[in-house]
Motif scaffolding. Structure first.
Motif, PDB file in Angstrom:
ATOM      1  N   PRO A 174      -3.477   5.889  -7.000  1.00 54.98           N
ATOM      2  CA  PRO A 174      -4.401   6.919  -6.508  1.00 54.98           C
ATOM      3  C   PRO A 174      -5.686   6.278  -5.981  1.00 54.98           C
ATOM      4  O   PRO A 174      -5.974   5.105  -6.236  1.00 54.98           O
ATOM      5  CB  PRO A 174      -4.678   7.776  -7.756  1.00 54.98           C
ATOM      6  CG  PRO A 174      -3.545   7.490  -8.681  1.00 54.98           C
ATOM      7  CD  PRO A 174      -3.167   6.063  -8.434  1.00 54.98           C
ATOM      8  N   LEU A 175      -6.454   7.060  -5.248  1.00 47.70           N
ATOM      9  CA  LEU A 175      -7.729   6.564  -4.738  1.00 47.70           C
ATOM     10  C   LEU A 175      -8.699   6.301  -5.884  1.00 47.70           C
ATOM     11  O   LEU A 175      -8.783   7.067  -6.848  1.00 47.70           O
ATOM     12  CB  LEU A 175      -8.360   7.581  -3.780  1.00 47.70           C
ATOM     13  CG  LEU A 175      -7.624   7.900  -2.482  1.00 47.70           C
ATOM     14  CD1 LEU A 175      -8.487   8.805  -1.616  1.00 47.70           C
ATOM     15  CD2 LEU A 175      -7.239   6.639  -1.724  1.00 47.70           C
ATOM     16  N   TYR A 182      -1.041  -7.724  -6.544  1.00 46.53           N
ATOM     17  CA  TYR A 182      -0.214  -6.722  -5.884  1.00 46.53           C
ATOM     18  C   TYR A 182       0.924  -6.239  -6.793  1.00 46.53           C
ATOM     19  O   TYR A 182       1.270  -5.058  -6.783  1.00 46.53           O
ATOM     20  CB  TYR A 182       0.415  -7.297  -4.607  1.00 46.53           C
ATOM     21  CG  TYR A 182      -0.550  -7.584  -3.486  1.00 46.53           C
ATOM     22  CD1 TYR A 182      -1.900  -7.264  -3.585  1.00 46.53           C
ATOM     23  CD2 TYR A 182      -0.117  -8.183  -2.316  1.00 46.53           C
ATOM     24  CE1 TYR A 182      -2.778  -7.532  -2.552  1.00 46.53           C
ATOM     25  CE2 TYR A 182      -0.980  -8.450  -1.270  1.00 46.53           C
ATOM     26  CZ  TYR A 182      -2.314  -8.135  -1.401  1.00 46.53           C
ATOM     27  OH  TYR A 182      -3.185  -8.399  -0.375  1.00 46.53           O
ATOM     28  N   HIS A 183       1.502  -7.180  -7.537  1.00 50.63           N
ATOM     29  CA  HIS A 183       2.692  -6.856  -8.330  1.00 50.63           C
ATOM     30  C   HIS A 183       2.402  -6.967  -9.826  1.00 50.63           C
ATOM     31  O   HIS A 183       3.277  -7.328 -10.616  1.00 50.63           O
ATOM     32  CB  HIS A 183       3.838  -7.779  -7.925  1.00 50.63           C
ATOM     33  CG  HIS A 183       4.129  -7.749  -6.457  1.00 50.63           C
ATOM     34  ND1 HIS A 183       4.735  -6.672  -5.834  1.00 50.63           N
ATOM     35  CD2 HIS A 183       3.860  -8.647  -5.472  1.00 50.63           C
ATOM     36  CE1 HIS A 183       4.850  -6.926  -4.538  1.00 50.63           C
ATOM     37  NE2 HIS A 183       4.322  -8.107  -4.292  1.00 50.63           N
ATOM     38  N   TYR A 184       1.190  -6.637 -10.178  1.00 49.88           N
ATOM     39  CA  TYR A 184       0.710  -6.795 -11.549  1.00 49.88           C
ATOM     40  C   TYR A 184       1.584  -6.039 -12.545  1.00 49.88           C
ATOM     41  O   TYR A 184       2.004  -6.575 -13.573  1.00 49.88           O
ATOM     42  CB  TYR A 184      -0.731  -6.293 -11.616  1.00 49.88           C
ATOM     43  CG  TYR A 184      -1.407  -6.453 -12.952  1.00 49.88           C
ATOM     44  CD1 TYR A 184      -1.910  -7.684 -13.345  1.00 49.88           C
ATOM     45  CD2 TYR A 184      -1.554  -5.373 -13.817  1.00 49.88           C
ATOM     46  CE1 TYR A 184      -2.535  -7.841 -14.568  1.00 49.88           C
ATOM     47  CE2 TYR A 184      -2.175  -5.514 -15.037  1.00 49.88           C
ATOM     48  CZ  TYR A 184      -2.663  -6.748 -15.408  1.00 49.88           C
ATOM     49  OH  TYR A 184      -3.270  -6.899 -16.614  1.00 49.88           O
ATOM     50  N   VAL A 238       0.829  -1.208   0.000  1.00 49.99           N
ATOM     51  CA  VAL A 238       0.000   0.000   0.000  1.00 49.99           C
ATOM     52  C   VAL A 238       0.863   1.258   0.000  1.00 49.99           C
ATOM     53  O   VAL A 238       0.567   2.248  -0.683  1.00 49.99           O
ATOM     54  CB  VAL A 238      -0.958   0.003   1.216  1.00 49.99           C
ATOM     55  CG1 VAL A 238      -1.662   1.347   1.355  1.00 49.99           C
ATOM     56  CG2 VAL A 238      -1.982  -1.113   1.081  1.00 49.99           C
ATOM     57  N   LEU A 239       1.960   1.216   0.746  1.00 49.52           N
ATOM     58  CA  LEU A 239       2.827   2.386   0.854  1.00 49.52           C
ATOM     59  C   LEU A 239       3.633   2.649  -0.415  1.00 49.52           C
ATOM     60  O   LEU A 239       4.062   3.784  -0.651  1.00 49.52           O
ATOM     61  CB  LEU A 239       3.792   2.213   2.037  1.00 49.52           C
ATOM     62  CG  LEU A 239       3.180   2.341   3.433  1.00 49.52           C
ATOM     63  CD1 LEU A 239       4.153   1.844   4.494  1.00 49.52           C
ATOM     64  CD2 LEU A 239       2.768   3.788   3.714  1.00 49.52           C
ATOM     65  N   GLU A 279      -3.049   8.648   0.754  1.00 51.63           N
ATOM     66  CA  GLU A 279      -3.789   7.448   0.354  1.00 51.63           C
ATOM     67  C   GLU A 279      -3.619   6.277   1.331  1.00 51.63           C
ATOM     68  O   GLU A 279      -4.612   5.620   1.677  1.00 51.63           O
ATOM     69  CB  GLU A 279      -3.384   7.008  -1.063  1.00 51.63           C
ATOM     70  CG  GLU A 279      -3.830   7.933  -2.167  1.00 51.63           C
ATOM     71  CD  GLU A 279      -2.792   8.981  -2.529  1.00 51.63           C
ATOM     72  OE1 GLU A 279      -2.860   9.533  -3.636  1.00 51.63           O
ATOM     73  OE2 GLU A 279      -1.891   9.231  -1.685  1.00 51.63           O
ATOM     74  N   PRO A 280      -2.389   5.964   1.778  1.00 59.82           N
ATOM     75  CA  PRO A 280      -2.260   4.836   2.721  1.00 59.82           C
ATOM     76  C   PRO A 280      -3.046   5.025   4.010  1.00 59.82           C
ATOM     77  O   PRO A 280      -3.564   4.044   4.566  1.00 59.82           O
ATOM     78  CB  PRO A 280      -0.747   4.793   2.994  1.00 59.82           C
ATOM     79  CG  PRO A 280      -0.122   5.390   1.781  1.00 59.82           C
ATOM     80  CD  PRO A 280      -1.071   6.480   1.372  1.00 59.82           C
ATOM     81  N   CYS A 281      -3.164   6.266   4.478  1.00 60.92           N
ATOM     82  CA  CYS A 281      -3.925   6.502   5.710  1.00 60.92           C
ATOM     83  C   CYS A 281      -5.422   6.373   5.462  1.00 60.92           C
ATOM     84  O   CYS A 281      -6.166   5.897   6.333  1.00 60.92           O
ATOM     85  CB  CYS A 281      -3.598   7.891   6.264  1.00 60.92           C
ATOM     86  SG  CYS A 281      -1.910   8.018   6.876  1.00 60.92           S
TER      87      CYS A 281
END
Length: 483
Positions: A28-29, A338-340, A22-23, A69-71
């Motif tokens: 973007p959201l 995750y690593h697409y 996530v970090l 975004e991570p928060c």
């Protein structure tokens, strides 16, 4: 507690890994996430499309670590581990510690859990409150202690403040109580106190809906498309196929085999309870898909009990290889997600609009910065838009002063939350910057003294995909009844 300690280490390690993704993924959201963040800046007892819990959680996480975004997404990394631990104790109460450990492993590695751990959505919280409510329900069946009934009522009430489909829990409970012959619960004072607690907790949202003419009910009807005549077999097939992506390419067929082999299923203790809290939810959403439409994740809470059921079956019939295969496939699925982008580059595959799963999330941070640069030239103008996605993303990435973005809605329609909380009334003489999805609507010029295009927001994502939004300066608003 050896199994729990091992599960705790696995869950914490996996959560740390997901936090790292996530970090660092730079996504973007998504539109819904940006909208939820906007809600969190104006806490209320309800919103156009959802009850208030998602906004409250985002308000809490962003109050601690800021609005990045991570928060905004931090709630997923908190509530999924908590749901896993509650599921462990629920399963241990029904079976044993080994089965509870396996249920926890299956749940935390589900594709749906893996993907949504990178985002923030109502499903994250619905999973938690559904699991907590089921845990409390199992306890009251054995102890009938006041504290357990109170916990059940609180979990149900907070679940209803998360998503209205929490109401299916009442149906599942009724089905189980009738089938198991525990009809006396229906006349239990403690049971009705739990229902009263849930109703009291939920009542502020009901009052909010009543004050606003029930917009959430209207939205739910709209997205279900139940007004469409006929049976929609393609929609049902798409929903059914989507369950492989929710529960896993191995575990969903295992679950189906348990449903279909009823005589064998009866050999499992608590099979009736687990069926009652999984099958009705799946059938209801399947019916909704057949009559209108349904997203694959809408039946997600059914997989709480389904996870316990599959874990118990795999343990009882000693299907260790099938368990390992299912876990490996699910882990491979969410790690691939995750690593697409890195995997695509490593394999020499060029990402395009046709093969990028995250394309709808990209570019909005750039669009927001471009809008801010344009806004600086017209400091008195307010941002104006018509489309929900544009308004949500601009609110988050441009952060106009006071988050004062206005919905273009001269006909007083109710299409999204911004129609509900913004108004053109009382803005005669106001200047706007209208962010459009195309050309300026011809009738719009009648509402202003002058209109002109002053720029264009453009983010080139791929050669075959870009975001383009013309921006128009609208001067001296004449009011909603222009002469």
């Amino acid at each position: 507690m050896r199994y729990f300690f091992v599960l705790l280490c696995i869950v914490l390690g996996l959560t740390a890994y997901r936090a790292g993704v996530v970090l660092t993924n730079g996504l973007p959201l998504y539109v819904d996430e940006a909208q939820y963040w906007f809600w969190a800046q104006n806490l209320a007892w309800g919103y156009y499309s959802k009850p208030p819990m998602i906004a409250a959680v985002i308000a809490a996480t962003t109050a601690v670590c800021g609005d990045a975004e991570p928060c905004v997404r931090a709630g997923s990394l908190i509530f999924y581990p908590l749901s896993t631990f509650i599921l462990f104790f629920l399963t241990r109460r029904l079976f044993d510690e080994k089965t509870a450990f396996i249920a926890g492993l299956i749940f935390i590695t589900l594709p749906a859990v893996g993907l949504s751990s990178l985002l923030i959505s109502t499903d994250v919280l619905l999973f938690f409150f559904w699991t907590l409510a089921l845990f409390a329900f199992v306890r009251v069946l054995n102890s009938a202690a006041w504290l357990d009934w109170i916990l059940l009522g609180v979990a149900l009430g907070l679940g209803l403040l998360t998503k209205y489909t929490m109401g299916i829990f009442f149906l599942s409970a009724a089905v189980y109580l009738l089938l198991s012959g525990r009809w006396q619960v229906f006349i239990s004072l403690r049971a009705w106190v739990a229902v009263l607690i849930a109703a009291v907790i939920f009542s502020p949202n009901g009052w909010w809906n009543w004050q606003h003419d029930f917009p959430t009910v209207q939205h739910t009807a709209e997205i279900s498309h139940l007004e469409q005549a006929g049976l929609h077999w393609r929609s049902l097939a798409e929903f059914f196929g989507g369950q492989f992506g929710v529960f896993g390419l191995v575990f969903f067929p295992v679950l189906l085999s348990l449903f279909l082999r009823f005589q064998r299923l009866q050999q499992l203790p608590q099979a009736g309870l687990l069926l009652s809290f999984s099958l009705p939810f799946l059938l209801i959403i399947s019916l909704q898909a057949l009559l209108g439409t349904a997203n694959a994740n809408w039946a997600a809470p059914s997989y709480v009990a389904a996870t316990v059921l599959v874990a118990a079956g795999l343990v009882r019939w000693q299907q260790q290889r099938l368990l390992i295969l299912g876990l490996m496939v699910n882990i491979a699925l969410f790690m691939g997600l995750y690593h697409y982008q890195s995997l695509a580059h490593g394999l020499g595959v060029e990402l395009t609009a046709k093969n990028d799963l995250y394309k709808r999330m990209r570019g909005w941070d750039e669009i927001g910065q471009q809008y801010l640069a344009l806004q600086a030239n017209y400091p008195q103008a307010l941002p104006l838009a018509e489309e929900r996605g544009v308004m949500s993303e601009l609110t988050y990435y441009a952060r106009p002063a006071g988050l004062n973005i206005v919905s273009w809605n001269p006909e007083h329609q109710l299409r999204h939350h911004y129609d509900l909380v913004t108004s053109l009334a009382g803005r005669v003489g106001q200047e706007f910057l209208f962010v459009s999805t195309g050309r300026l609507p011809a009738e719009m010029a009648d509402y202003f003294e002058a209109t002109e295009q002053v720029g264009e927001l453009r983010a080139a994502i791929y050669a075959d995909y870009q975001l383009v939004y013309p921006v128009y300066r609208l001067q001296n608003f004449k009011g909603l009844n222009p002469q």
